[in-house]
Scaffold this motif. Structure first.
Motif, PDB file in Angstrom:
ATOM      1  N   ASP A 128      44.235  41.719  35.016  1.00  0.00           N
ATOM      2  CA  ASP A 128      44.508  40.282  35.068  1.00  0.00           C
ATOM      3  C   ASP A 128      45.387  40.021  36.298  1.00  0.00           C
ATOM      4  OD1 ASP A 128      44.729  37.563  33.980  1.00  0.00           O
ATOM      5  OD2 ASP A 128      46.814  38.114  33.530  1.00  0.00           O
ATOM      6  N   PRO A 129      45.069  39.009  37.109  1.00  0.00           N
ATOM      7  CA  PRO A 129      45.818  38.781  38.345  1.00  0.00           C
ATOM      8  C   PRO A 129      47.320  38.585  38.142  1.00  0.00           C
ATOM      9  CG  PRO A 129      43.826  37.451  38.340  1.00  0.00           C
ATOM     10  CD  PRO A 129      43.930  38.098  36.990  1.00  0.00           C
ATOM     11  N   GLU A 130      47.712  37.977  37.048  1.00  0.00           N
ATOM     12  CA  GLU A 130      49.144  37.763  36.814  1.00  0.00           C
ATOM     13  C   GLU A 130      49.858  39.080  36.533  1.00  0.00           C
ATOM     14  OE1 GLU A 130      49.765  34.737  33.873  1.00  0.00           O
ATOM     15  OE2 GLU A 130      48.788  33.203  35.095  1.00  0.00           O
ATOM     16  N   ILE A 131      49.236  39.938  35.768  1.00  0.00           N
ATOM     17  CA  ILE A 131      49.829  41.248  35.470  1.00  0.00           C
ATOM     18  C   ILE A 131      49.864  42.091  36.747  1.00  0.00           C
ATOM     19  CG2 ILE A 131      49.535  43.401  34.195  1.00  0.00           C
ATOM     20  CD1 ILE A 131      48.276  41.708  31.937  1.00  0.00           C
ATOM     21  N   ALA A 132      48.749  42.075  37.485  1.00  0.00           N
ATOM     22  CA  ALA A 132      48.682  42.852  38.715  1.00  0.00           C
ATOM     23  C   ALA A 132      49.733  42.383  39.721  1.00  0.00           C
ATOM     24  CB  ALA A 132      47.288  42.748  39.321  1.00  0.00           C
ATOM     25  N   SER A 133      49.908  41.070  39.841  1.00  0.00           N
ATOM     26  CA  SER A 133      50.905  40.554  40.788  1.00  0.00           C
ATOM     27  C   SER A 133      52.318  40.913  40.344  1.00  0.00           C
ATOM     28  CB  SER A 133      50.752  39.045  40.968  1.00  0.00           C
ATOM     29  OG  SER A 133      50.946  38.386  39.745  1.00  0.00           O
TER      30      SER A 133
END
Length: 176
Positions: A128-133
């Protein structure tokens, strides 16, 4: 003979005429009952009696209302206790969850820190982009830049947008 005929006629008509008259008068056949008086009190005495017991009746009503309010208060107190217990359980659960997330997050960041940048880039691109960021933000800047360089351009741009918006002071802290 006419005189006799009239008197005989009068006698003969008297009984049926009396029956018709009795039927025409309401309550004529009603049985009269004596009126039973239970008190010899006058209207003033009755009014005075009612005035005298009004305070006692009001007090009794207040007592019943007070008992009902006390019962309701007990119910409310019991519900408050249940809610306080549930709140304490929830706070304990939330505390344990946050501690777990902190330790998991620290462990997860450490895992990506030890990975090769190309492998980490492939893994983070699928998250998920939020977790990755969030993970990229916690890595050292040199390692973060290498990982973002290894990612597909669209995924790296999405993570960069999230990271930039997180550091923007004009972004609302309230997610709603």
């Amino acid at each position: 003979m006419m005189n006799m005929t009239l008197s005989t006629l009068a006698r003969r008509l008297a009984l049926p005429l009396a029956g018709v008259v009795m039927l025409a008068i309401p309550g004529a056949f009603a049985e009269e009952r004596p009126v039973v008086t239970t008190t010899t009190a006058s209207g003033d005495e009755v009014r005075e009696f009612c005035t005298n017991i009004a305070d006692a009746a009001r007090d009794q009503r207040y007592l019943l209302q007070k008992q009902e309010l006390e019962t309701l208060q007990k119910d409310v107190d019991e519900r408050i206790k249940v809610l306080e217990t549930r709140r304490a359980e929830y706070e304990d659960w939330l505390k344990r969850r946050n501690e777990f997330l902190k330790s998991a997050e620290a462990g997860l960041v450490e895992i990506y820190r030890k990975m090769k940048p190309d492998a980490a880039a492939g893994q983070l691109a699928e998250l998920d982009p939020e977790i990755a960021s969030a993970i990229v933000m916690k890595l050292p800047p040199r390692q973060s830049s290498t990982i973002l360089g290894e990612m597909p351009a669209d995924k790296a741009a999405a993570l960069t947008r999230i990271i930039a918006s997180a550091t923007d002071p004009n972004t609302s802290k309230d997610p709603s």
